[in-house]
Scaffold this active site. Structure first.
Site, mmCIF file in Angstrom:
data_model
loop_
_atom_site.group_PDB
_atom_site.id
_atom_site.type_symbol
_atom_site.label_atom_id
_atom_site.label_comp_id
_atom_site.label_asym_id
_atom_site.label_seq_id
_atom_site.Cartn_x
_atom_site.Cartn_y
_atom_site.Cartn_z
ATOM 1 N N HIS A 61 -3.921 2.412 -3.139
ATOM 2 C CA HIS A 61 -3.203 3.675 -3.357
ATOM 3 C C HIS A 61 -1.928 3.436 -4.176
ATOM 4 O O HIS A 61 -1.602 4.194 -5.085
ATOM 5 C CB HIS A 61 -2.782 4.283 -2.018
ATOM 6 N N MET B 284 -5.851 10.153 1.345
ATOM 7 C CA MET B 284 -5.960 10.532 2.756
ATOM 8 C C MET B 284 -4.999 9.685 3.599
ATOM 9 O O MET B 284 -5.145 9.615 4.823
ATOM 10 C CB MET B 284 -7.394 10.371 3.239
ATOM 11 N N LYS C 23 -12.682 2.358 -7.137
ATOM 12 C CA LYS C 23 -13.347 1.994 -5.877
ATOM 13 C C LYS C 23 -14.309 3.101 -5.471
ATOM 14 O O LYS C 23 -15.415 2.839 -5.000
ATOM 15 C CB LYS C 23 -12.259 1.817 -4.823
ATOM 16 N N GLU D 3 -2.403 -1.189 -0.964
ATOM 17 C CA GLU D 3 -2.091 -1.546 -2.357
ATOM 18 C C GLU D 3 -2.967 -0.797 -3.372
ATOM 19 O O GLU D 3 -2.561 -0.603 -4.517
ATOM 20 C CB GLU D 3 -2.226 -3.055 -2.573
HETATM 21 P P1 AMP Z 1 -8.530 7.618 -0.012
HETATM 22 O O1 AMP Z 1 -7.206 7.674 0.667
HETATM 23 O O2 AMP Z 1 -9.434 6.561 0.511
HETATM 24 O O3 AMP Z 1 -9.178 8.976 -0.133
HETATM 25 O O4 AMP Z 1 -8.238 7.170 -1.511
HETATM 26 C C1 AMP Z 1 -7.298 7.854 -2.312
HETATM 27 C C2 AMP Z 1 -7.385 7.339 -3.721
HETATM 28 O O5 AMP Z 1 -7.128 5.942 -3.742
HETATM 29 C C3 AMP Z 1 -8.787 7.532 -4.342
HETATM 30 O O6 AMP Z 1 -8.643 7.893 -5.707
HETATM 31 C C4 AMP Z 1 -9.393 6.166 -4.183
HETATM 32 O O7 AMP Z 1 -10.388 5.884 -5.147
HETATM 33 C C5 AMP Z 1 -8.179 5.273 -4.388
HETATM 34 N N1 AMP Z 1 -8.425 3.969 -3.788
HETATM 35 C C6 AMP Z 1 -8.830 3.702 -2.532
HETATM 36 N N2 AMP Z 1 -9.016 2.376 -2.365
HETATM 37 C C7 AMP Z 1 -8.730 1.791 -3.561
HETATM 38 C C8 AMP Z 1 -8.732 0.443 -4.035
HETATM 39 N N3 AMP Z 1 -9.076 -0.568 -3.254
HETATM 40 N N4 AMP Z 1 -8.390 0.219 -5.325
HETATM 41 C C9 AMP Z 1 -8.044 1.256 -6.136
HETATM 42 N N5 AMP Z 1 -8.014 2.538 -5.741
HETATM 43 C C10 AMP Z 1 -8.348 2.817 -4.467
#
Ligand code: AMP
Length: 295
Positions: free
Chosen positions: A37, A30, A152, A35
């Site tokens: 991502h 999103m 996460k 880091e």
């Molecule tokens: P989001 O943008 O929050 O929807 O996350 C996009 C992707 O990044 C998802 O697969 C999340 O699980 C992953 N993600 C978000 N935060 C972390 C983190 N701290 N460590 C590893 N992966 C993450």
């Protein structure tokens, strides 16, 4: 790196690659990249010949009263961070490209969507209905060989794995470890909402999970004691969890005791306007944790 906005452009870019037999990796996000991502992008870069990063703040996974409007959006910044990591295509569709007028279909991964964050008392199952639907659409639009997700969001990864299995998506799902700040706080776009005093208290989530794991690894604790150790750490920082639960790490089924299988301990808490989640997987302690009833 090319930025594309439509499924037609995506298709135009990816079809020749697919025909040439190149492997395509997809990292769905999103945006407001951090880091966490970027660790997924690096894994995709290592494994796949073509890396697609999607940036889409998906309205259908936000409930009423959640932070859809205020969710941080800055595509220029995201592009600046993505390009040096070797992203080939940044797919950033408008809402109408993903949800055209009259859109009324959905993917529902039933039971897995109704516990933890999906419990109606928490975010609710509609959240995962939104997640599964948009990820299914991204899978269809991009057609990746491998898709990369973060531990996460453990429940999200489990929901997506099940959707892929149940609906026969010819896609491998790879789940990468949680990336953390030096003090343990899991990186999240929502950390931007934390006021200074909340930022100071926020690492209590990861400290609580560390305490749970340490208590389990000491070998003599039962699951109740392990969760009590975590609750005590949260209480010390004045953090009231929305939930703190132990479940089977592969299918989220409820567990009463250590049973020789990996256990997911997951926590959610709201600090100010930031709803934070975190988790740890406790591996079986080679027979040292309490055995299941009857062995
Ligand atoms: P989001 O943008 O929050 O929807 O996350 C996009 C992707 O990044 C998802 O697969 C999340 O699980 C992953 N993600 C978000 N935060 C972390 C983190 N701290 N460590 C590893 N992966 C993450």
């Amino acid at each position: 790196m090319r930025i594309v906005r439509t499924k037609a452009e995506l298709h135009e870019e990816l079809e020749p690659e697919r025909r040439a037999g190149r492997t395509i990796g997809l990292v769905p996000t999103m945006g407001h990249l951090h880091e966490g991502h970027l660790s997924l992008v690096r894994a995709a870069r290592e494994r796949c010949e073509i890396v697609v990063l999607s940036v889409f703040v998906n309205p259908t996974q936000f409930g009423p009263g959640e932070d859809l409007e205020s969710y941080p959006r800055d595509l220029e910044r995201d592009a600046r961070l993505a390009e040096p990591e070797g992203v080939d295509l940044l797919y950033a569709p408008a809402v109408g490209e993903v949800y055209p007028d009259g859109f009324q279909s959905a993917v529902v991964v039933e039971d897995l969507s109704e516990v933890l964050c999906g419990d109606p008392r928490n975010r609710g199952p509609e959240h995962f209905r939104g997640v599964a639907t948009v990820v299914a659409k991204l899978f269809n639009s991009v057609g990746p060989d491998v898709a990369f997700f973060g531990q996460k969001d453990a429940q999200q990864a489990i929901v997506i794995r099940r959707m892929v299995r149940d609906l026969d998506f010819p896609i491998e799902v790879e789940v990468l470890p949680t990336v953390r700040e030096a003090d343990g706080l899991a990186l999240s776009s929502r950390n931007a909402y934390l006021e200074p005093d909340e930022r100071t208290r926020a690492p209590a989530l990861s400290r609580a999970l560390d305490a749970a794991r340490a208590r389990a690894e000491a070998g003599d604790a039962n699951l109740g004691e392990v969760l009590r150790a975590a609750r005590a750490v949260l209480a010390e920082s004045g953090v009231e969890p929305e939930y703190l639960e132990a479940r089977d790490a592969s299918d989220l089924s409820p567990i009463e005791s250590f049973n020789g299988r990996p256990v997911l301990v997951a926590v959610a808490a709201t600090l100010g306007s930031a709803r934070l989640i975190d988790n740890v997987v406790i591996e079986p302690q080679s027979g040292r944790n309490e055995p299941a009833e009857g062995g």
